[in-house]
Each structure stands twice: as C-alpha cells, then as structure tokens.
Write an enzyme that holds these catalytic residues in place. Structure first.
Site, PDB file in Angstrom:
ATOM      1  N   GLU A 186     -64.399  37.784 -24.549  1.00 55.13           N
ATOM      2  CA  GLU A 186     -65.486  37.296 -25.312  1.00 55.13           C
ATOM      3  C   GLU A 186     -66.426  38.286 -24.925  1.00 55.13           C
ATOM      4  O   GLU A 186     -66.434  38.861 -23.864  1.00 55.13           O
ATOM      5  CB  GLU A 186     -65.789  36.096 -25.034  1.00 55.13           C
ATOM      6  CG  GLU A 186     -65.137  34.739 -25.787  1.00 55.13           C
ATOM      7  CD  GLU A 186     -65.712  33.532 -25.461  1.00 55.13           C
ATOM      8  OE1 GLU A 186     -66.606  33.582 -24.359  1.00 55.13           O
ATOM      9  OE2 GLU A 186     -65.195  32.279 -25.623  1.00 55.13           O
ATOM     10  N   GLY A 235     -62.811  25.006 -14.648  1.00 57.22           N
ATOM     11  CA  GLY A 235     -63.704  25.114 -13.375  1.00 57.22           C
ATOM     12  C   GLY A 235     -64.003  26.302 -13.043  1.00 57.22           C
ATOM     13  O   GLY A 235     -64.006  26.611 -11.781  1.00 57.22           O
ATOM     14  N   LYS A 277     -61.056  35.787 -20.137  1.00 63.12           N
ATOM     15  CA  LYS A 277     -61.188  34.316 -19.804  1.00 63.12           C
ATOM     16  C   LYS A 277     -59.736  33.905 -19.719  1.00 63.12           C
ATOM     17  O   LYS A 277     -58.879  34.097 -20.689  1.00 63.12           O
ATOM     18  CB  LYS A 277     -61.896  33.508 -20.550  1.00 63.12           C
ATOM     19  CG  LYS A 277     -63.186  33.541 -20.423  1.00 63.12           C
ATOM     20  CD  LYS A 277     -64.166  32.922 -21.660  1.00 63.12           C
ATOM     21  CE  LYS A 277     -64.956  31.769 -21.133  1.00 63.12           C
ATOM     22  NZ  LYS A 277     -65.815  31.433 -22.205  1.00 63.12           N
ATOM     23  N   VAL A 299     -68.080  15.094 -15.169  1.00 68.10           N
ATOM     24  CA  VAL A 299     -69.065  14.728 -14.219  1.00 68.10           C
ATOM     25  C   VAL A 299     -70.447  14.374 -14.504  1.00 68.10           C
ATOM     26  O   VAL A 299     -71.118  13.186 -14.020  1.00 68.10           O
ATOM     27  CB  VAL A 299     -69.214  15.981 -13.179  1.00 68.10           C
ATOM     28  CG1 VAL A 299     -70.012  15.454 -11.840  1.00 68.10           C
ATOM     29  CG2 VAL A 299     -67.669  16.303 -12.853  1.00 68.10           C
ATOM     30  N   ARG A 309     -61.991  14.726 -21.685  1.00 68.17           N
ATOM     31  CA  ARG A 309     -61.875  13.694 -20.592  1.00 68.17           C
ATOM     32  C   ARG A 309     -63.310  13.336 -20.361  1.00 68.17           C
ATOM     33  O   ARG A 309     -64.415  13.884 -21.184  1.00 68.17           O
ATOM     34  CB  ARG A 309     -61.413  14.261 -19.305  1.00 68.17           C
ATOM     35  CG  ARG A 309     -62.258  15.571 -18.972  1.00 68.17           C
ATOM     36  CD  ARG A 309     -62.017  16.144 -17.788  1.00 68.17           C
ATOM     37  NE  ARG A 309     -62.448  17.547 -17.481  1.00 68.17           N
ATOM     38  CZ  ARG A 309     -63.675  18.137 -17.202  1.00 68.17           C
ATOM     39  NH1 ARG A 309     -64.546  17.289 -17.249  1.00 68.17           N
ATOM     40  NH2 ARG A 309     -63.710  19.028 -17.238  1.00 68.17           N
ATOM     41  N   ASN A 333     -63.527  19.810 -23.548  1.00 63.87           N
ATOM     42  CA  ASN A 333     -62.875  19.016 -22.526  1.00 63.87           C
ATOM     43  C   ASN A 333     -62.446  17.543 -22.873  1.00 63.87           C
ATOM     44  O   ASN A 333     -63.367  17.047 -23.363  1.00 63.87           O
ATOM     45  CB  ASN A 333     -64.015  18.968 -21.255  1.00 63.87           C
ATOM     46  CG  ASN A 333     -64.186  20.490 -20.714  1.00 63.87           C
ATOM     47  OD1 ASN A 333     -63.289  20.978 -20.393  1.00 63.87           O
ATOM     48  ND2 ASN A 333     -65.432  20.676 -20.243  1.00 63.87           N
ATOM     49  N   LYS A 341     -71.424  23.974 -12.714  1.00 61.73           N
ATOM     50  CA  LYS A 341     -72.630  23.519 -12.918  1.00 61.73           C
ATOM     51  C   LYS A 341     -73.005  22.859 -11.865  1.00 61.73           C
ATOM     52  O   LYS A 341     -72.357  21.988 -10.898  1.00 61.73           O
ATOM     53  CB  LYS A 341     -72.175  22.336 -14.118  1.00 61.73           C
ATOM     54  CG  LYS A 341     -71.969  22.728 -15.141  1.00 61.73           C
ATOM     55  CD  LYS A 341     -70.989  21.525 -16.321  1.00 61.73           C
ATOM     56  CE  LYS A 341     -70.583  22.430 -17.421  1.00 61.73           C
ATOM     57  NZ  LYS A 341     -69.671  21.430 -18.221  1.00 61.73           N
TER      58      LYS A 341
HETATM   59  P1  ADP Z   1     -64.419  26.851 -17.530  1.00 61.89           P
HETATM   60  O1  ADP Z   1     -63.564  26.012 -18.475  1.00 61.89           O
HETATM   61  O2  ADP Z   1     -63.769  27.402 -16.439  1.00 61.89           O
HETATM   62  O3  ADP Z   1     -65.592  25.833 -17.155  1.00 61.89           O
HETATM   63  P2  ADP Z   1     -66.123  28.032 -19.640  1.00 61.89           P
HETATM   64  O4  ADP Z   1     -65.415  28.699 -20.750  1.00 61.89           O
HETATM   65  O5  ADP Z   1     -66.548  26.541 -19.711  1.00 61.89           O
HETATM   66  O6  ADP Z   1     -65.165  27.675 -18.166  1.00 61.89           O
HETATM   67  O7  ADP Z   1     -67.260  28.596 -19.283  1.00 61.89           O
HETATM   68  C1  ADP Z   1     -68.096  28.489 -18.111  1.00 61.89           C
HETATM   69  C2  ADP Z   1     -69.344  29.081 -17.650  1.00 61.89           C
HETATM   70  O8  ADP Z   1     -69.181  30.454 -17.771  1.00 61.89           O
HETATM   71  C3  ADP Z   1     -70.369  28.961 -18.847  1.00 61.89           C
HETATM   72  O9  ADP Z   1     -71.104  27.551 -18.736  1.00 61.89           O
HETATM   73  C4  ADP Z   1     -71.172  30.171 -18.916  1.00 61.89           C
HETATM   74  O10 ADP Z   1     -72.220  30.149 -17.753  1.00 61.89           O
HETATM   75  C5  ADP Z   1     -70.176  31.121 -18.616  1.00 61.89           C
HETATM   76  N1  ADP Z   1     -69.376  31.965 -19.743  1.00 61.89           N
HETATM   77  C6  ADP Z   1     -68.384  31.588 -20.124  1.00 61.89           C
HETATM   78  N2  ADP Z   1     -68.398  32.407 -21.312  1.00 61.89           N
HETATM   79  C7  ADP Z   1     -69.379  33.253 -21.314  1.00 61.89           C
HETATM   80  C8  ADP Z   1     -69.903  34.249 -22.305  1.00 61.89           C
HETATM   81  N3  ADP Z   1     -68.929  34.637 -23.285  1.00 61.89           N
HETATM   82  N4  ADP Z   1     -70.819  34.977 -21.832  1.00 61.89           N
HETATM   83  C9  ADP Z   1     -71.717  34.256 -21.185  1.00 61.89           C
HETATM   84  N5  ADP Z   1     -71.474  33.555 -20.090  1.00 61.89           N
HETATM   85  C10 ADP Z   1     -70.200  32.757 -20.434  1.00 61.89           C
END
Ligand code: ADP
Length: 452
Positions: free
Chosen positions: A200, A164, A158, A295, A292, A290, A237
């Site tokens: 992760e 997003g 990540k 949505v 802010r 987040n 989402k």
């Molecule tokens: P962003 O900031 O780009 O939205 P997030 O860290 O919030 O990214 O993760 C977005 C989505 O990615 C999560 O809601 C989930 O569906 C998936 N995700 C993120 N990390 C994991 C993980 N360690 N295991 C499984 N799914 C993950």
C-alpha cells in the site's frame, strides 16, 4: 439463551465476558494456564478448567484442550474474547463441529475478512475506497519493486494474514525496498504461518478511524459510529476515543455506510470492526476488518449505553439486535487509555512482577476494566495490558479533565506502568486540540524523557 458459556481467554476480557454472562443469567466456565491459577477470571467463573502450561500454544491457543474443557463442563457456547483464537476460522469450525456455538461470526466470514488482501479486493468491488497499492498479494521482490515505483514511495509492505502490527515494513526509497520486502515476508511467515504480503502507499499523516459493526442472524447489520485510534506506537493503539475530533456528521454517515455495505455483503453476524485510514484531505480508505470484539470497545459502549458483549451473546443465541442507533449520533465523549506493565523510558520493555499496591480511580464517568489486584503477579508470558481506563464526559474537554484526574489517582505499585506517560499525552497541546495522527508519538520523543 445459552446455559453455560466457556470463555477461551484470560485477563480483563475474560472478566468482561463473565460480567455480561452474569447479567444475562448464563453460567460461565473459565479456562486457565498454570500461570493464571490466581487469576480473577478463575475465581469469578462458576466452573474452571486448567488447560495447560503457560505458553499460549500449550493452553490458550490449544484448540483440543479448550473444546475438551467445554465438553467436560457442559458448556453450550464459547466466547473467544480478543487475541488468541478469536479470529481463527479453524477454531470456530471445530467449535461448531462439536455442537457448541461459537460466539462470533461464521468460520467463512472470519476467513473472508482474515486475509487482508482478499478483504481489500472485496472492498474495491463494493466501491469502498482502499489505499492505492498492489491489486493482490505480491510474491516476488521484482514485482513489488515495479508496483512500488508505480504508486510512489514511501510504501508499506503488509502481511495478508497480519494483525497486531506484525509483518509490516515501510520502505521509504527504492533502495530500501528489497530488504523491507524480505523482512516483511519472513516476519509474516514466522508470526502467521503464511509469508504472503501486499503493498500500500504509506500515507504521511493519517488518522486511524474505525467503525463498530453489529449484525444479527435475521439479516440486520448496523454501525455504532466511529472510534479514533490515532495515538499509536509502532502501529499499535495506546489511546482511543469516540467520537473522533476529525469526523463530522457527513463523514460519519459516509464511513458508516461504507462499513455497513462491507459487512452486509458477507451477511456479517456478531460484533466486528472495520478499520479505515483518514487522510489529511478528508479521504478515507478501507484497511481491514477485525471479526471480533476489540480491546477499545468500551469507548463505544460509553457513548451509546449499549453493552456490546451482551449483544454478542444474544445475537449468537439467535436473538435479533436489541437496539437501534438513532440518527447515528454518539452521546458525549469517551476516551480510553491502555495501561501496560511496560517501561516507556526503556523502549516500552515489559515489566512483569508482583503488584504490591493497587487503587483504581473512580467517580462519575470513570470505568476501569482490569484483572489485577494487590498481591497479583503479572506473568511474563502474555501481553502487558494491566488495565483500561475509560472515561465519559458531556464534552471532550470534560472527558479530558476526567482522564487526567483518573490517571493521576491511579495507584499501581511494584511494576513499572505507562500511567505517567499517558498522563503526559493527555496534557500535550496537540492531543488536547484533537490534532493527532498515527505518527504523533514518533514526532514527540520528549514525551518519553525523564518519566517519574
Ligand atoms: P494490523 O492488522 O497489524 O493492526 P493494520 O492494517 O490495521 O495492521 O494497520 C495498523 C496501523 O498501521 C494503522 O493504524 C496505521 O497506523 C498503520 N498503517 C497501516 N497501513 C498504512 C498505510 N497505508 N499508510 C500509513 N499508515 C498505515
């Protein structure tokens, strides 16, 4: 209270903020790009300023133009909405340096939570569980390989600056790791200007549970329970609801406490969301914050009767939080569907163009947040969100029935929308039973077949 608020955004969220300002008796300034001249946020604001050409960097992301617009119109505060500059600490800093109030957290709070790897470390220090992963950012492929082997595949790589769903790659095996790692780094650099990534463990079937936070400048932080945003496509989402069918009162207290602890540790001010993954065994893990309005904030509004945007403005003006949550409980059940100008049958390809007919659903417990109208042309430059349909019912069953009828009676002609697809999801037995996770749509490709 402020005299005049400039809204540094477009679309439905710009209208949402204008409504809140009007109720508070505050004047508004709309800014718009050349592609948005005919937009409703321009029509409904008291004042408006064209800030440049359609591409984001020339207008909605142009800090200089936006601050100049605020100065020319005499705005004493700026609401950033979501997306664009909402989580840009430099923007918040420049707004404050211009003697204008930024409606949101401090630049320092945005920075501390904006780096996801640092936020993860903070959570660990506070005893808030995080998904097993790298202790911090990872620079070299070999280092990543070693950590991945230790935590076990699959792993997700990540972007530390991510958001997003960008800059995220899954590696299912050691063989895939090298390429996934490099791609994630490149994508992160292109999208966020920083190639820093961390690792992760990739959970097999998690639910996405997030907690709404609100803090004031008098040291009070509270949470407004959870939203379940498990129905996603490519980690983005599509449908959100509150309360979560998977969260009972004990878990609600535990996740809520963890979220408040995190927000309190940085003296958080304003609206924020702390995102968690909930695993099948009931363990929850901090993912990111987040800083802010989101949505999907209306589902919380429908279940609490609080206006989160008005509260953001009040808190930014120095007022204490105007409400308390009694017993950390939500009232009834709310669901939100994001209606996009996209073609689900063509891999959700954007479908901009002229809206030839428009009739929104209505009736008790139905809310539509949108900026579109018949005769409006959806420009190709921005995200494809057309409308958010939010329903509230006394029970989840009532909310579901309400959403089905709302989607069935929502008329948008001229562009292809995701309405028929959303209607199908509402009728899917797993969704009806509340048994979905973030991989639900991946497992159900037939939801996309032969859509009318
Ligand atoms: P962003 O900031 O780009 O939205 P997030 O860290 O919030 O990214 O993760 C977005 C989505 O990615 C999560 O809601 C989930 O569906 C998936 N995700 C993120 N990390 C994991 C993980 N360690 N295991 C499984 N799914 C993950």
């Amino acid at each position: 209270m402020f005299q005049k608020v400039l809204i540094a955004n477009r679309g439905e969220i710009a209208l949402r903020v204008i409504r809140a300002c009007k109720e508070l008796g505050v004047e508004t300034v709309a800014v718009y790009s050349e592609a948005d001249r005919e937009s409703l946020h321009v029509r409904f604001a008291d004042d408006d300023v064209c800030i440049g050409r359609p591409p984001g960097r020339d207008s909605y992301l142009n800090i200089r133009h936006i601050i100049a617009a605020a100065e020319i119109t005499g705005a004493d505060a700026i609401h950033p909405g979501y997306g664009f500059l909402a989580e840009n600490a430099e923007f918040a800093e420049k707004v404050c340096a211009s003697n204008i109030t930024f409606i949101g957290p401090t630049p320092d709070q945005i920075r501390r939570m904006g780096d996801k790897a640092t936020a993860r470390t903070l959570a660990q220090q506070l005893g808030v569980p995080t998904v097993p992963g790298s202790p911090g950012p990872v620079d070299a492929v070999e280092e990543g390989q070693a950590i991945a082997a230790q935590i076990g595949f699959p792993v997700i790589i990540k972007a530390a600056a991510g958001g997003g769903g960008k800059g995220m790659r899954v590696a299912s095996t050691a063989e895939q790791f090298g390429q996934a790692f490099t791609l994630a780094q490149q994508e992160a650099l292109a999208a966020f200007g920083s190639g820093q990534v961390y690792l992760e463990k990739y959970l097999a079937r998690p639910r996405h549970i997030e907690i709404q936070i609100m803090g004031d400048t008098h040291g009070k932080v509270m949470h407004l329970c959870e939203r379940d945003c498990s129905v996603q496509r490519r980690h983005q989402k599509l449908i959100e609801e509150a309360p979560s069918p998977a969260v009972d009162q004990t878990l609600r207290q535990d996740i809520g406490d963890a979220a408040v602890r995190l927000a309190e540790s940085i003296g958080y001010v304003g609206a924020g969301t702390i995102e968690f993954l909930l695993d099948t065994d009931g363990s929850f893990y901090f993912m990111e914050m987040n800083t802010r309005i989101q949505v999907e904030h209306p589902v919380t509004e429908m279940c609490t009767n609080f206006d989160l945007v008005k509260e953001q403005i009040r808190v930014a003006a120095g007022e204490p939080l105007s409400f308390v949550m009694s017993g950390n409980r939500l009232r009834g059940h709310a669901i939100e569907c994001r209606v996009n100008a996209e073609d689900p049958a063509r891999n959700f390809q954007p479908s901009p163009g002229l809206i030839t007919a428009y009739h929104p659903p209505g009736g008790p417990g139905v809310r539509v947040d949108t900026h579109i109208y018949a005769g409006y042309t959806v420009p190709p430059y921005y995200d494809s969100l057309l409308a958010k349909v939010i329903v509230h019912g006394n029970s989840r069953a009532e909310a579901l029935a309400r959403m089905r009828q709302a989607l069935d009676s929502f008329i948008i002609e001229g562009v292809t929308t995701t309405i028929p697809f959303l209607g199908r999801v509402m009728r899917h037995p797993d969704f009806q039973a509340g048994k979905v996770d973030t991989k639900f749509l991946e497992r159900e490709p037939q939801l996309l077949k032969d859509l009318a």
